[in-house]
Design an enzyme around this catalytic site. Structure first.
Site, PDB file in Angstrom:
ATOM      1  N   GLU A 205       0.829  -1.200   0.000  1.00  0.00           N
ATOM      2  CA  GLU A 205       0.000   0.000   0.000  1.00  0.00           C
ATOM      3  C   GLU A 205       0.857   1.241   0.000  1.00  0.00           C
ATOM      4  O   GLU A 205       1.931   1.253   0.596  1.00  0.00           O
ATOM      5  CB  GLU A 205      -0.868   0.052   1.273  1.00  0.00           C
ATOM      6  CG  GLU A 205      -2.111  -0.760   1.194  1.00  0.00           C
ATOM      7  CD  GLU A 205      -2.929  -0.698   2.488  1.00  0.00           C
ATOM      8  OE1 GLU A 205      -2.526   0.015   3.420  1.00  0.00           O
ATOM      9  OE2 GLU A 205      -3.957  -1.377   2.529  1.00  0.00           O
ATOM     10  N   ARG A 297     -18.750  -5.606  15.400  1.00  0.00           N
ATOM     11  CA  ARG A 297     -19.096  -5.784  16.814  1.00  0.00           C
ATOM     12  C   ARG A 297     -19.361  -4.428  17.455  1.00  0.00           C
ATOM     13  O   ARG A 297     -19.144  -3.394  16.845  1.00  0.00           O
ATOM     14  CB  ARG A 297     -17.907  -6.414  17.547  1.00  0.00           C
ATOM     15  CG  ARG A 297     -16.676  -5.533  17.433  1.00  0.00           C
ATOM     16  CD  ARG A 297     -15.537  -5.940  18.333  1.00  0.00           C
ATOM     17  NE  ARG A 297     -14.497  -4.920  18.361  1.00  0.00           N
ATOM     18  CZ  ARG A 297     -13.514  -4.826  17.487  1.00  0.00           C
ATOM     19  NH1 ARG A 297     -13.397  -5.694  16.512  1.00  0.00           N
ATOM     20  NH2 ARG A 297     -12.631  -3.857  17.592  1.00  0.00           N
TER      21      ARG A 297
HETATM   22  C1  MV4 Z   1      -0.983   2.352   7.461  1.00  0.00           C
HETATM   23  C2  MV4 Z   1      -0.306   3.518   7.871  1.00  0.00           C
HETATM   24  C3  MV4 Z   1       0.082   4.390   6.874  1.00  0.00           C
HETATM   25  N1  MV4 Z   1      -0.189   4.116   5.566  1.00  0.00           N
HETATM   26  N2  MV4 Z   1      -1.239   2.133   6.154  1.00  0.00           N
HETATM   27  C4  MV4 Z   1      -1.046   0.092  11.642  1.00  0.00           C
HETATM   28  C5  MV4 Z   1      -1.742  -1.219  11.961  1.00  0.00           C
HETATM   29  C6  MV4 Z   1      -2.847  -1.365  10.974  1.00  0.00           C
HETATM   30  N3  MV4 Z   1      -4.119  -1.216  11.649  1.00  0.00           N
HETATM   31  C7  MV4 Z   1      -2.641  -0.300   9.962  1.00  0.00           C
HETATM   32  N4  MV4 Z   1      -1.596   0.562  10.424  1.00  0.00           N
HETATM   33  C8  MV4 Z   1      -1.161   1.583   9.652  1.00  0.00           C
HETATM   34  N5  MV4 Z   1      -1.384   1.434   8.321  1.00  0.00           N
HETATM   35  C9  MV4 Z   1      -0.839   2.992   5.242  1.00  0.00           C
HETATM   36  N6  MV4 Z   1      -1.076   2.738   3.946  1.00  0.00           N
HETATM   37  C10 MV4 Z   1      -0.077   3.710   9.244  1.00  0.00           C
HETATM   38  C11 MV4 Z   1      -0.518   2.727  10.140  1.00  0.00           C
HETATM   39  C12 MV4 Z   1      -0.275   2.976  11.535  1.00  0.00           C
HETATM   40  C13 MV4 Z   1      -1.349   3.107  12.425  1.00  0.00           C
HETATM   41  C14 MV4 Z   1      -2.674   3.025  11.997  1.00  0.00           C
HETATM   42  C15 MV4 Z   1      -3.724   3.174  12.877  1.00  0.00           C
HETATM   43  C16 MV4 Z   1      -3.440   3.408  14.222  1.00  0.00           C
HETATM   44  C17 MV4 Z   1      -2.146   3.477  14.682  1.00  0.00           C
HETATM   45  C18 MV4 Z   1      -1.083   3.332  13.785  1.00  0.00           C
HETATM   46  C19 MV4 Z   1       0.227   3.435  14.258  1.00  0.00           C
HETATM   47  C20 MV4 Z   1       1.260   3.308  13.366  1.00  0.00           C
HETATM   48  C21 MV4 Z   1       1.013   3.060  12.003  1.00  0.00           C
END
Ligand code: MV4
Length: 507
Positions: A205, A297
């Site tokens: 991604e 949920r």
């Molecule tokens: C991302 C992102 C930046 N760009 N995807 C972290 C775990 C999963 N839930 C998705 N996550 C992320 N995906 C893209 N394309 C940054 C994160 C991310 C994050 C997302 C939600 C809540 C906390 C986070 C902490 C670090 C990185």
């Protein structure tokens, strides 16, 4: 309007604060409740609050709250009409929902098919893309050979993220900032994913800049009506574990809110969703939003939506499952004021935030206007290593964000938990942080500002030291001399210990 008969009796297939929350909803609706409990939970609040409580035996999750056969057997014997799964445990297990269905017991949640569909991240993304809900640009295809993935990566551009399809919680996730590091990241991600999840499917991604986690609450009845109840911002996470949630989100404007709300409703309609659900989005620095996943949920953080909309989500779940129509109209739902939730965990900052196990010597929740404490703990209770160490959820409501932050700081300062170490001091520090106050709450907030947060006793914030000291003073017979030089005169614990602020005290 004619009202359908609600269930006569509901089994709550969960423990802790959420079991308590659901029992209260049933009681308000005049529904009898059946609790289940493992051996270590025999004195738990949900056991005492319910009309009936049935023992599950061995406390290991597999033998208790995750044991489908045991729970279905108990439900049949107790003669319940429905089962509420809460969150965690079996809440998003399609086999459990199916077992309920097969036993002629209503599962309070969406259908097994929808749970299964949303449980597969790739299928969910593809379904949403087809329905016209924006997803993060990337490669989510079935071909997993290096050649395909390398080509796809170059096309997406850098920085990009390699994610484990089966993963969650950031496991197997790698940021790649240039082509030369791509191959290695793909291979690491596959390896980690294989060993953690037994599946080495990855996807790629575009890496979003300054991302925020913003989710929309939806309610869908069994008569094709779907509404949303606005957003919750959950960007403040520690190691992918949410710790503070708030609504409304500081970056939201009415136009974006309408667009995202419509996308959430579209997502739910695309899969024939029923009951309460949450559509998770990532929002980047330019306010582009993308579907991440849908949680099928009632969520931990649902209370902040309840406080700002005045709508009881747990009760609506039950009413919807019994076949009632949603009487709420989208245009009548309004958001008022500001709500924050802090998750209070028994964890020890001295020990890498590992769960802190022990007996809760004293528990005293704060109380005051617009303070809600959703809890499953009491003085004398043991915190065991068997289950999640979340002790309670503290939720505050105020007219606006800045007043609410002050209210939450007050409430946290008056939350007494002695006997185990908690993250209360940590939560306070976050709320006091200037960047938090300004609303600079991206998902990188904790890493940016609390990376080196004191993990040694020496560096612990003073209120953590005080709570440890009070605990020590309650238990040690020795006449230690303790020195709390910088003790906080406003600490709620200041009256409890035999020490004085800023002085050396002999006990
Ligand atoms: C991302 C992102 C930046 N760009 N995807 C972290 C775990 C999963 N839930 C998705 N996550 C992320 N995906 C893209 N394309 C940054 C994160 C991310 C994050 C997302 C939600 C809540 C906390 C986070 C902490 C670090 C990185």
């Amino acid at each position: 309007m004619e009202r359908l008969k609600l269930f006569d009796k509901v089994l709550i297939a969960n423990r802790g604060e959420i079991a308590v929350r659901i029992i209260k909803a049933c009681q308000e609706l005049g529904i009898k409740t059946v609790a289940i409990y493992s051996d270590v939970d025999k004195d738990a609040p949900h056991v005492h609050l319910s009309d009936e409580a049935i023992n599950l035996g061995d406390p290991t999750p597999i033998e208790s709250y995750l044991n489908i056969a045991k729970i279905i057997k108990i439900a049949k014997k107790a003669g319940v009409d429905a089962i509420h799964p809460g969150y965690g445990f079996l809440a998003e297990n399609p086999d459990f929902a199916k077992s309920c269905e097969d036993s002629n017991i209503k599962f309070i949640g969406p259908t097994p098919k929808v749970i299964g569909l949303m449980g597969d991240k790739i299928v969910a993304k593809k379904t949403m893309q087809k329905a016209g809900v924006p997803v993060i640009p990337g490669y989510h295809g079935p071909k997993q050979d290096n050649n395909t993935l390398m080509k796809a990566g170059k096309k997406i551009g850098f920085p990009l993220l390699v994610k484990a399809a089966a993963g969650g919680g950031g496991k197997g996730m790698h940021i790649v900032d240039s082509e030369k590091n791509l191959k290695e990241a793909i291979e690491s991600s596959k390896r980690e994913s294989k060993s953690s999840f037994g599946d080495d499917t990855v996807f790629l991604e575009k890496y979003l800049d300054k991302p925020r986690h913003i989710e929309f609450q939806i309610l869908a009845d069994e008569h094709k009506k779907v509404i949303h109840l606005f957003e919750r911002e959950c960007s403040i996470q520690r190691r992918h574990q949410k710790i503070i949630e708030e609504t409304p989100s500081i970056i939201m404007n009415q136009d974006l809110r309408n667009k995202m709300g419509e996308a959430a409703v579209k997502a739910a309609k695309a899969v024939g969703y029923t009951n309460a659900g949450t559509v998770e989005f990532m929002v980047d620095g330019k306010l582009n939003f993308y579907f991440m996943e849908m949680n099928t949920r009632l969520q931990v953080e649902h209370p902040i939506t309840e406080l700002t909309t005045g709508i009881d989500l747990a009760k609506w779940q039950i009413k919807i499952a019994s076949g009632e129509k949603l009487t709420l109209k989208q245009n009548d739902i309004t958001q008022r004021g500001h709500a924050i939730e802090c998750r209070i965990y028994a964890e020890n900052p001295e020990n890498g935030f590992l769960p802190s196990i022990g007996t809760l010597k004293k528990v005293e929740a704060p109380n005051g206007p617009n303070i809600r404490d959703d809890t499953g703990i009491y003085s004398g209770m043991k915190v065991t290593p068997y289950y999640d160490p979340m002790l309670s959820k503290l939720i505050t409501y105020a007219e606006n964000r800045s007043e609410n932050i002050d209210k939450m700081i007050w409430a946290l300062s008056h939350y007494v938990v002695l006997g185990v170490t908690t993250n209360i001091p940590f939560l306070k520090r976050v709320l006091e942080n200037e960047e938090f106050k300004k609303g600079n709450t991206t998902t990188h907030f904790i890493d940016n500002y609390f990376k080196d947060w004191t993990v040694t006793k020496k560096g612990l914030p003073i209120d953590a030291i005080i709570s440890l000291a009070v605990y020590d003073s309650m238990h040690k017979k020795t006449q230690d001399t303790v020195r709390y030089k910088e003790a906080d005169p406003h600490s709620p614990w200041r009256h409890l210990g035999r020490w004085r602020v800023g002085r050396e005290v002999k006990k």
